[in-house]
Motif scaffolding. Structure first.
Motif, PDB file in Angstrom:
ATOM      1  N   MET A  45      50.658  37.235  54.948  1.00  0.00           N
ATOM      2  CA  MET A  45      50.788  37.885  53.696  1.00  0.00           C
ATOM      3  C   MET A  45      51.062  36.888  52.529  1.00  0.00           C
ATOM      4  SD  MET A  45      50.961  40.509  55.273  1.00  0.00           S
ATOM      5  CE  MET A  45      50.442  40.352  57.073  1.00  0.00           C
ATOM      6  N   MET A  46      51.213  35.722  52.430  1.00  0.00           N
ATOM      7  CA  MET A  46      51.848  34.944  51.445  1.00  0.00           C
ATOM      8  C   MET A  46      50.642  34.267  50.451  1.00  0.00           C
ATOM      9  SD  MET A  46      54.859  32.315  52.119  1.00  0.00           S
ATOM     10  CE  MET A  46      54.696  31.047  50.909  1.00  0.00           C
ATOM     11  N   GLY A  47      49.638  34.209  51.135  1.00  0.00           N
ATOM     12  CA  GLY A  47      48.560  33.713  50.092  1.00  0.00           C
ATOM     13  C   GLY A  47      47.407  34.508  49.367  1.00  0.00           C
ATOM     14  N   THR A  48      47.656  36.096  49.333  1.00  0.00           N
ATOM     15  CA  THR A  48      46.990  36.816  48.706  1.00  0.00           C
ATOM     16  C   THR A  48      47.953  37.996  48.278  1.00  0.00           C
ATOM     17  OG1 THR A  48      46.677  38.032  50.991  1.00  0.00           O
ATOM     18  CG2 THR A  48      44.933  36.873  49.977  1.00  0.00           C
ATOM     19  N   ALA A  49      47.604  38.599  46.951  1.00  0.00           N
ATOM     20  CA  ALA A  49      48.318  39.669  46.453  1.00  0.00           C
ATOM     21  C   ALA A  49      47.889  41.114  47.131  1.00  0.00           C
ATOM     22  CB  ALA A  49      48.027  39.705  45.185  1.00  0.00           C
ATOM     23  N   ALA A  50      48.876  41.723  47.964  1.00  0.00           N
ATOM     24  CA  ALA A  50      48.383  42.670  48.695  1.00  0.00           C
ATOM     25  C   ALA A  50      47.737  44.134  47.976  1.00  0.00           C
ATOM     26  CB  ALA A  50      49.738  43.286  49.620  1.00  0.00           C
ATOM     27  N   SER A  51      48.439  44.344  46.807  1.00  0.00           N
ATOM     28  CA  SER A  51      48.111  45.691  46.318  1.00  0.00           C
ATOM     29  C   SER A  51      46.888  45.567  45.124  1.00  0.00           C
ATOM     30  CB  SER A  51      49.191  46.270  45.530  1.00  0.00           C
ATOM     31  OG  SER A  51      49.707  45.488  44.596  1.00  0.00           O
ATOM     32  N   MET A  52      46.305  44.365  45.358  1.00  0.00           N
ATOM     33  CA  MET A  52      45.099  44.127  44.527  1.00  0.00           C
ATOM     34  C   MET A  52      43.921  44.003  45.259  1.00  0.00           C
ATOM     35  SD  MET A  52      47.050  41.330  41.698  1.00  0.00           S
ATOM     36  CE  MET A  52      45.646  41.323  40.430  1.00  0.00           C
ATOM     37  N   GLU A  99      39.674  40.998  42.909  1.00  0.00           N
ATOM     38  CA  GLU A  99      40.608  40.587  41.936  1.00  0.00           C
ATOM     39  C   GLU A  99      41.294  39.388  42.530  1.00  0.00           C
ATOM     40  OE1 GLU A  99      42.048  44.589  39.567  1.00  0.00           O
ATOM     41  OE2 GLU A  99      42.640  44.141  41.712  1.00  0.00           O
ATOM     42  N   ASN A 100      41.562  39.341  43.748  1.00  0.00           N
ATOM     43  CA  ASN A 100      42.280  38.255  44.180  1.00  0.00           C
ATOM     44  C   ASN A 100      41.350  36.897  44.177  1.00  0.00           C
ATOM     45  OD1 ASN A 100      45.071  38.387  46.038  1.00  0.00           O
ATOM     46  ND2 ASN A 100      44.242  40.261  46.185  1.00  0.00           N
ATOM     47  N   LEU A 106      41.406  35.775  40.734  1.00  0.00           N
ATOM     48  CA  LEU A 106      42.535  35.053  40.296  1.00  0.00           C
ATOM     49  C   LEU A 106      42.560  33.496  40.730  1.00  0.00           C
ATOM     50  CD1 LEU A 106      45.401  37.408  41.391  1.00  0.00           C
ATOM     51  CD2 LEU A 106      45.278  36.672  39.024  1.00  0.00           C
ATOM     52  N   ALA A 107      41.945  33.470  41.841  1.00  0.00           N
ATOM     53  CA  ALA A 107      41.969  32.222  42.661  1.00  0.00           C
ATOM     54  C   ALA A 107      40.848  31.237  41.728  1.00  0.00           C
ATOM     55  CB  ALA A 107      41.473  32.195  44.209  1.00  0.00           C
ATOM     56  N   GLY A 158      38.944  40.125  33.558  1.00  0.00           N
ATOM     57  CA  GLY A 158      39.545  39.495  34.627  1.00  0.00           C
ATOM     58  C   GLY A 158      38.562  39.118  35.730  1.00  0.00           C
ATOM     59  N   VAL A 159      37.548  39.914  35.942  1.00  0.00           N
ATOM     60  CA  VAL A 159      36.261  39.676  36.855  1.00  0.00           C
ATOM     61  C   VAL A 159      35.042  39.915  36.145  1.00  0.00           C
ATOM     62  CG1 VAL A 159      35.663  39.986  39.329  1.00  0.00           C
ATOM     63  CG2 VAL A 159      37.840  40.822  38.584  1.00  0.00           C
ATOM     64  N   MET A 164      39.620  31.350  48.885  1.00  0.00           N
ATOM     65  CA  MET A 164      40.312  31.587  47.722  1.00  0.00           C
ATOM     66  C   MET A 164      40.680  30.162  47.190  1.00  0.00           C
ATOM     67  SD  MET A 164      42.602  35.095  47.751  1.00  0.00           S
ATOM     68  CE  MET A 164      43.575  34.588  46.537  1.00  0.00           C
TER      69      MET A 164
END
Lengths: 252, 329
Positions: free
Chosen positions: A90-97, A101-102, A105-106, A118-119, A161
């Motif tokens: 759960m820690m390495g990605t943004a769940a609600s994106m 988009e993830n 960001l990376a 953004g993309v 990512m």
């Protein structure tokens, strides 16, 4: 590539909870080297990774990455050089994106976040190709929210990512520990593939001794805040699980 | 009862609806500001109670001083941005918990708002003498302007949250640890988010003061609760209509709609001749119910007492098998 020089870290100094997590640890890693790290609970495996990633300042010593002294830089300023995958999927990605988009960001890890879109279209194509290599079918679900993916899928995505913007150092902190054996094997295969394709210098913590032997080209064992065993080349290849277990027991 | 109903005129209620819509639109714009912190950054920012009044004070005082009203309204927005930056600095740079940082700013703003208004608790502005941006004197125009302002703000926010920086802000609210690992300065992102949020809130405050013809040091009291009410009403509606999810700008439009619905409910409550002093209690009740409903819905699907009831036949079966001697304990 990486010089960890006489690094020490004590948690809660001066209290009854004082714990010397790292004691005068030195470690040199050559460019392209893939090092696996093993050791018991509280041996300092995660602490050395966190010291390199910069979660908190170290008490003593220096961390030099590709000739640059990064000891005084906070975590987010080290991000341009370091890619990370955590134990918790759960820690390495943004769940609600979304997946794309993830990835976007990376892709901008360590870069200035401007007011450009953004993309971009070109990136979507690039992400699609790279997701296809994972073989998980994620390339057809680019606008799916990451929270809907399984732990293994999220971990594979986090790996992708971490390598999207080629890091000087890849830190894998027991990144398969929370996965079932079959998924863990798949994620490890993907890790090997990504490390090999990008020729990444890598530090991987694992609790699985067989994985530590099978993967990478150097193995270090930690105990009570120090490195107690360091092996590479032919000697590492000839290691067995039994030999490692004996080493473990000799220390304790 | 008959007496009460006889005192209620339906025509009177209908007559109040347009005014309710225009005022609800302004609260809806305010709720967009709250939405940024509450939903995107995952922070309950209480400074908005103060910054709403700051917006009103700045807009009215600058207009009275002869500054064009639209410039004064933009200055209200800038004042809100500054207030948000202060909350952000207290939180991100001094390590004060977000909720406390907001309370501190709100508390301090009370004095600052009084100073802005020349130490008066309220300042009126005559719509006949000033070319106000929005006014209750012409409600159809006010509704039109409210819709246009809401649309502009939604468009700007939609664009911003799609940019690299806006994505980083969303990521910060979503997963702070990941964001730091990806080189995002999460402290700065929180400050930026709070600044934008309070800017929008103060802008709405500036509109509200002009709409009602005066600014008041207490006009922002409860703004956070009204904002939450609007967000929750809007989201429940949005989820009911778009079951498969919807784009971000539609979600924000529903937040504004939530503000309008909230205010229309208030109009009905007032029309029922309830004491206006009870309105805040009533609002708190509505927000409590709307916040609790999703929680209880989840519980209903996943409750121990239901599981306990479903288990009874199995327990019976085990007991019976003991009696018949088929199984030994």
């Amino acid at each position: 590539m990486l010089y960890v020089e006489h690094v020490s870290k004590t948690f809660n100094p001066g209290t009854i909870n004082e714990r010397k997590a790292l004691i005068d640890v030195s470690l040199h890693i050559k460019p392209g080297e893939f090092v696996t790290v093993i050791g018991g609970n509280g041996a300092g495996k995660s602490t050395i990774l966190n010291a390199i990633a910069g979660l908190w300042p170290i008490d003593d010593g220096a961390v030099i990455l590709d000739g640059e002294n990064i000891t005084g830089l906070p975590e987010y300023k080290r991000a341009p050089y370091i890619g990370r995958v955590f134990q918790d999927p759960m820690m390495g990605t943004a769940a609600s994106m979304q997946i794309e988009e993830n990835l976007a960001l990376a892709k901008r890890r360590g870069q200035k976040r401007t007011l450009k879109w953004g993309v971009t279209k070109a990136e979507k194509e690039e992400f699609r190709e790279k997701l296809a290599i994972l073989g998980l079918g994620l390339e057809d679900r680019m606008t799916t929210k990451v929270g809907l993916l399984s732990g293994g899928q999220r971990q594979a995505l986090t790996l992708l990512m971490a390598a999207l913007q080629k890091p000087k150092l890849l830190l894998l902190d027991e990144h398969t520990a929370a996965l079932d054996p079959a998924t863990a094997k798949k994620v490890l295969e993907i890790s090997d593939q990504i490390v090999a394709n990008n020729n990444l210098t890598t530090l991987m913590i694992t609790h699985n001794m067989q994985d530590a032997i099978n993967h990478g080209d150097r193995l270090i064992m930690m105990n009570e805040g120090t490195i107690c065993y360091d092996v590479c080349g032919e000697e590492k290849k000839s290691l067995t699980r039994q030999m490692l277990l004996e080493k473990f027991e000799n220390i304790l | 009862m008959n007496m009460l109903l006889a005192g209620l005129s339906f025509v009177n209620l209908i007559g109040r609806v347009p005014g309710g819509i225009s005022q609800g639109l302004i609260w809806g714009i305010m709720a967009l500001g709250v939405f940024i912190t509450f939903r995107v950054l995952d922070i309950a920012d209480l400074s908005v109670d103060g910054s709403f009044a700051t917006g009103g004070a700045v807009a009215v005082m600058l207009s009275l001083a002869g500054v064009p009203t639209w410039v004064a309204t933009i200055c209200a927005l800038l004042a809100g941005i500054i207030a948000g930056i202060i909350t952000g600095l207290l939180h991100a740079k001094l390590g004060i918990p977000a909720i406390l940082a907001g309370i501190l700013t709100q508390f301090a703003l009370y004095s600052i708002n009084l100073r802005i208004m020349g130490m008066a608790a309220n300042q009126s502005i005559n719509p006949a003498m000033y070319k106000l941006v929005i006014s209750m004197r012409n409600i159809p125009i006010a509704i039109l302007e409210g819709v246009i302002f809401a649309a502009i703000i939604i468009a700007i926010l939609y664009w911003y949250f799609g940019t690299e920086q806006g994505s980083a802000l969303r990521a910060t609210g979503n997963n702070g640890e990941m964001s730091t690992a990806l080189g995002i300065n999460t402290s700065n992102m929180k400050i930026i988010g709070l600044a934008i949020s309070n800017g929008v809130v103060a802008f709405a405050g500036g509109l509200m003061a002009q709409y009602q013809g005066f600014s008041d040091v207490n006009m922002g009291r409860g703004a956070i609760v009204i904002g939450l009410a609007a967000i929750i009403i809007g989201e429940i509606l949005c989820d009911a209509i778009f079951k498969k999810g919807c784009t971000f700008w539609i979600r924000m439009a529903f937040v504004v709609l939530g503000g309008i619905i909230y205010y229309l409910v208030m109009i009905i409550v007032l029309w029922l001749k309830l004491d206006p002093n009870d309105l805040k209690l009533f609002t708190a009740l509505i927000v409590t119910i709307f916040l609790a409903v999703p929680y209880f819905r989840g519980k209903a699907k996943n409750s121990f007492s239901w599981a306990g009831k479903r288990s009874l036949p199995y327990v019976e079966a085990v007991k019976n098998s003991f009696k018949s001697g088929k199984e030994v304990q």
